[in-house]
Write an enzyme that holds these catalytic residues in place. Structure first.
Site, PDB file in Angstrom:
ATOM      1  NE  ARG A  22      -0.060   3.660   6.477  1.00  0.00           N
ATOM      2  CZ  ARG A  22      -0.682   4.852   5.230  1.00  0.00           C
ATOM      3  NH1 ARG A  22      -0.588   5.569   5.452  1.00  0.00           N
ATOM      4  NH2 ARG A  22      -1.788   4.098   4.908  1.00  0.00           N
ATOM      5  CG  ASP A  23       3.392   2.018  12.056  1.00  0.00           C
ATOM      6  OD1 ASP A  23       2.909   3.326  11.050  1.00  0.00           O
ATOM      7  OD2 ASP A  23       3.177   2.537  13.293  1.00  0.00           O
ATOM      8  CD  GLU A  24      -1.158   0.781   6.689  1.00  0.00           C
ATOM      9  OE1 GLU A  24      -2.178  -0.368   6.146  1.00  0.00           O
ATOM     10  OE2 GLU A  24      -0.454   1.794   6.732  1.00  0.00           O
ATOM     11  CD1 TRP A  39      -8.344  -4.575   0.978  1.00  0.00           C
ATOM     12  CD2 TRP A  39     -10.664  -3.511  -0.181  1.00  0.00           C
ATOM     13  NE1 TRP A  39      -8.249  -3.296   1.493  1.00  0.00           N
ATOM     14  CE2 TRP A  39      -9.505  -2.929   0.372  1.00  0.00           C
ATOM     15  CE3 TRP A  39     -11.520  -3.047  -0.006  1.00  0.00           C
ATOM     16  CZ2 TRP A  39     -10.243  -1.068   0.441  1.00  0.00           C
ATOM     17  CZ3 TRP A  39     -11.864  -1.606  -0.473  1.00  0.00           C
ATOM     18  CH2 TRP A  39     -10.858  -0.743  -0.039  1.00  0.00           C
ATOM     19  CG  ASP A  70      -3.749  -0.167  -1.514  1.00  0.00           C
ATOM     20  OD1 ASP A  70      -5.030  -0.930  -0.367  1.00  0.00           O
ATOM     21  OD2 ASP A  70      -3.469   0.710  -1.292  1.00  0.00           O
ATOM     22  CD  GLU A  75      -3.273   6.347   2.405  1.00  0.00           C
ATOM     23  OE1 GLU A  75      -3.965   5.413   3.626  1.00  0.00           O
ATOM     24  OE2 GLU A  75      -2.513   7.014   3.323  1.00  0.00           O
ATOM     25  CG  HIS A 126      -1.455   4.308  -0.865  1.00  0.00           C
ATOM     26  ND1 HIS A 126      -0.207   4.610   0.178  1.00  0.00           N
ATOM     27  CD2 HIS A 126      -2.137   3.530  -0.477  1.00  0.00           C
ATOM     28  CE1 HIS A 126      -1.277   3.585   1.528  1.00  0.00           C
ATOM     29  NE2 HIS A 126      -2.074   3.256  -0.009  1.00  0.00           N
ATOM     30  CG  ASP A 133      -0.615  -0.102   2.514  1.00  0.00           C
ATOM     31  OD1 ASP A 133       0.720  -0.536   2.764  1.00  0.00           O
ATOM     32  OD2 ASP A 133      -0.535   0.252   3.815  1.00  0.00           O
TER      33      ASP A 133
END
Length: 760
Positions: A356-358, A429, A365, A640, A661, A352
């Site tokens: 960041r913390d992901e 998704w 996506d 994003e 994103h 995605d």
């Protein structure tokens, strides 16, 4: 070529059973070095070939006699480690033949995706508590004999100069420690050898090198560096300075209030630290990666100059296949932003976001973006590898749902607010299990890949069937809906205008329809009938529940875009729906009003119903929210949110605010097919439809696509009201050419010129 081994296991003769996975007793923040030195059993001039095979729980970098075994990085990448652990194979014949009869193997081992606090917004979802390496060097001699050097507890281990390494937080390298390592104990790590599979999908490699364009001092006295492009990778440099000097580099995508804008990183520190030895030091932190355009540098000895640093762009080794350029520079920048976002987020899995913390493989996506992705780059093996992980994750969920992320680490330690997502199938998704294979089928026409993906399609549709009401509606359970509709509050991105269950019903129709087609293509006629019946029932239920004389009960642009483009409406209702869609777009003053669900399809729906001018005005609008607004704000990747950066220069207050994103860049599929004019008419572009539709004041466009059959090129110009076009086709590829005046031609291969007067 796509490699299909859905359930393949690595053969014992390819990776000897005697080879043990080994690790070292060290702090979990530290990278370690595993090594062995052994003599060749014959003279070097009798070596015929040498192959090095390796994998790891963690990340590894292997060297033989000081030489890297390959130019790839971050091996073995990220798969669903519970069931699939990829083994890399490297031809190291040249390296071995240069030795003096003694082989030295050294392996740097770090945390990577296996053990590095990976997870969503503070989750810790490590696959295990210990990282390990598995390797085998096989040397073949001219007499047919083979020597094997295998990982075992007889290997040595020592500490490295890398005292800290995680993907989110960064890497610390203390150059003073390279020459003063500590010996460590080696231990065997037990693991399931049935998880070993051959390397599938491209390796991660270094690509462009980007140099700074500006260095300045912030209001707070910080040294800031601008690389001019939001990218993914790391910084590297060489320098000499006093021993013990610590250089700290923080990374971020934007500047806010004159300082590094780190709030969108959430808990990710994205910080690298380098401690000088006192001699000439070279630093390159290859056990982490960052998404950034800007860096804050502190501790640099002396003045930092533009030529002191370089940014290394890192992503999977996918080849560029699609190009577009036109007379509008902002459209060109939008396309460039889409390309850069794909590169940054195609780092072994389709993520995605990279900062960041992901950084997870969110299925929604890539469901939205896959047609664009498959035009811009050759993603056949890349996405088929990811689909294998999707298949395993779905199968091990007992068919309950396609995960919202693949690999599915959320299931390991789900936050409370995510627990419902583990039991409900979701539209878009979950539809990635069908829409991504559909995009790959259209782009490459690989029937084996389609067949390999088919079981996941079945599991997805069956998980939805269990949720349908008696009248055929999918109207219960959690749905993301039109995620990140620009009117949704920053703290509630699912609160879209479009009815989330209407969105789900439309998506189910599209998925069931393609599943029926896929079943037919793989000669499963029983399933083809089954899924066609589900599609027909879903369409009928949609029209009964949501359509009133061509108007929709959910009066939103996304609702109409899906209903029109997915073919849900009866012929008598299409013009009414198209006119209402165009009216809504005009009422919004051509500002975007769609999120993840509607954005890929709204320009298509407008074009399909004859509202071409409205589609172009929507594309070219510059005020917020719009595709062009981020470009007016200096964006070099897709954001994003439509307003990730507010017009006043402040970062959007929403918790999820990424500046890289790719999902909203899915409009580029429309640009390539409608503005550029290259459309697949048969799988793999074996046959094409060439139909550029000029508009928006664009006076020329050039589009090229390297299909599996060869390069397709379209170049058109408008001058004084006349349209001219040059078409180049691969040999034996046929095309139907439709000109703006509606005349059509049939041609095969070679170069062709066309012209007409534009309709006025």
């Amino acid at each position: 070529m796509t490699d299909h081994h859905m359930n393949a296991k690595y053969e014992d003769e390819g990776f000897p059973i005697e080879a043990a996975m080994i690790g070292a007793d060290a702090d979990d923040r530290q990278a370690v070095v595993l090594s062995t030195v052994q003599k060749l059993t014959q003279a070097v001039d009798r070596v015929a070939s040498a192959t090095f095979r390796a994998t790891a729980h963690g990340l590894y970098e292997a060297r033989i006699n000081g030489e890297p075994v390959d130019d790839s990085v971050m091996n073995p990448g990220w798969t669903s480690f519970e069931w699939r652990l990829r083994v890399q194979s490297f031809d190291v014949t040249k390296i071995v033949k240069l030795c003096t009869g003694e082989i030295s193997i050294e392996v740097l081992l770090g945390n990577g995706w296996y053990r590095g606090k990976i997870g969503f917004n503070g989750q810790r979802c490590d696959y295990g508590s210990a990282i390990g390496f598995l390797g085998a060097l096989e040397v073949s001699y001219q007499d047919g004999s083979i020597q094997q050097i295998l990982t075992s507890t007889e290997w040595c281990a020592r500490s490295s100069a890398i005292t800290f390494n995680t993907l989110y937080d960064g890497e610390t390298i203390d150059a003073r420690l390279w020459d003063t390592p500590s010996s460590l104990d080696v231990h065997r790590i037990e693991f399931d050898r049935n998880t070993l599979v051959p390397q599938i999908g491209p390796a991660i490699t270094r690509h462009e090198v980007v140099h700074p364009v500006r260095i300045w001092t912030s209001p707070a006295g910080k040294t800031l560096v601008d690389f001019g492009q939001n990218l993914v990778g790391w910084l590297r440099f060489s320098l000499t300075g006093p021993a013990g000097t610590e250089i700290v580099i923080r990374h971020a995508e934007v500047i806010e209030d004159g300082e590094l804008g780190t709030r969108p990183l959430r808990r990710a520190k994205a910080t690298d630290r380098f401690i000088l030895s006192g001699g000439r030091d070279f630093f390159e932190p290859t056990l982490t990666f960052h998404g950034f355009r800007y860096a804050e540098v502190s501790g640099w000895p002396g003045e930092l100059r533009l030529d002191d640093l370089e940014a290394v762009v890192v992503h999977s080794d996918i080849s560029r296949t699609g190009w577009f350029e036109c007379s509008d520079p902002m459209v060109n920048q939008l396309v460039s932003n889409s390309v850069w976002s794909q590169k940054g987020n195609f780092l072994d899995i389709p993520t995605d976001c990279p900062q960041r913390d992901e950084r997870e493989g969110w299925t929604g996506d890539i469901a939205a973006f896959s047609p664009t992705a498959a035009f811009q780059f050759d993603v056949s093996s890349f996405l088929n590898k990811w689909l294998m992980d999707l298949a395993e994750e779905t199968r091990h969920s007992d068919g309950v749902r396609v995960p919202i992320v693949v690999p599915d680490i959320i299931k390991m330690n789900p936050p409370e607010e995510f627990r419902t997502l583990l039991s409900d199938p979701t539209a878009i998704w979950g539809d990635a299990s069908i829409w991504v294979p559909e995009a790959l089928w259209n782009a490459y026409g690989d029937i084996d890949a389609l067949q390999a993906s088919y079981p996941s399609m079945v599991l997805h549709l069956e998980s939805i069937e269990r949720k349908l009401s008696s009248d055929g509606l999918w109207n219960t359970g959690f749905q993301f809906g039109d995620w990140l509709d620009p009117t949704a509050p920053p703290d509630d991105p699912a609160a879209a205008k479009a009815d989330r269950y209407l969105v789900a019903q439309a998506c189910l129709y599209r998925s069931a329809s393609f599943a029926a087609k896929a079943a037919h293509l793989i000669d499963n006629e029983r399933d083809a009938v089954r899924w066609r019946a589900l599609a027909d029932r879903t369409r009928a239920a949609f029209n009964k529940a949501y359509v009133r004389d061509g108007l929709l009960t959910s009066d939103a642009t996304t609702s109409y875009a899906l209903a029109i483009h997915f073919g849900l409406l009866d012929e008598k209702h299409i013009s009414v729906a198209g006119e209402r869609l165009a009216q809504l777009v005009r009422e919004a003053r051509y500002r975007v009003s769609t999120g993840f669900a509607g954005t890929p399809y709204i320009t298509w729906a407008l074009t399909d119903t004859g509202h071409v001018d409205d589609a172009y005005r929507l594309l070219l609008e510059r005020s917020c929210p719009s595709w062009m607004y981020p470009i007016t704000m200096g964006a070099t990747t897709i954001w994003e949110r439509w307003d990730s950066m507010l017009p006043n220069g402040k970062i959007n207050p929403g918790e999820m605010t990424s500046f890289n994103h790719y999902a909203l860049g899915s409009v580029c599929d429309w640009i390539y097919q409608v503005v550029g004019g290259i459309r697949p008419a048969a799988p793999g572009y074996a046959s094409v439809r060439i139909e550029p539709v000029p508009g928006g004041g664009i006076t020329w466009a050039k589009t090229a696509f390297d299909s599996v059959h060869g390069r397709i090129e379209v170049e058109w110009h408008i001058k004084e009201g006349d349209f001219s076009m040059l078409l180049n086709l691969p040999e034996d590829v046929d095309a139907k050419v439709v000109l703006p005046d509606a005349r059509s031609y049939e041609v095969v291969g070679g170069s062709h010129r066309f012209g007409c007067a534009l309709l006025r």
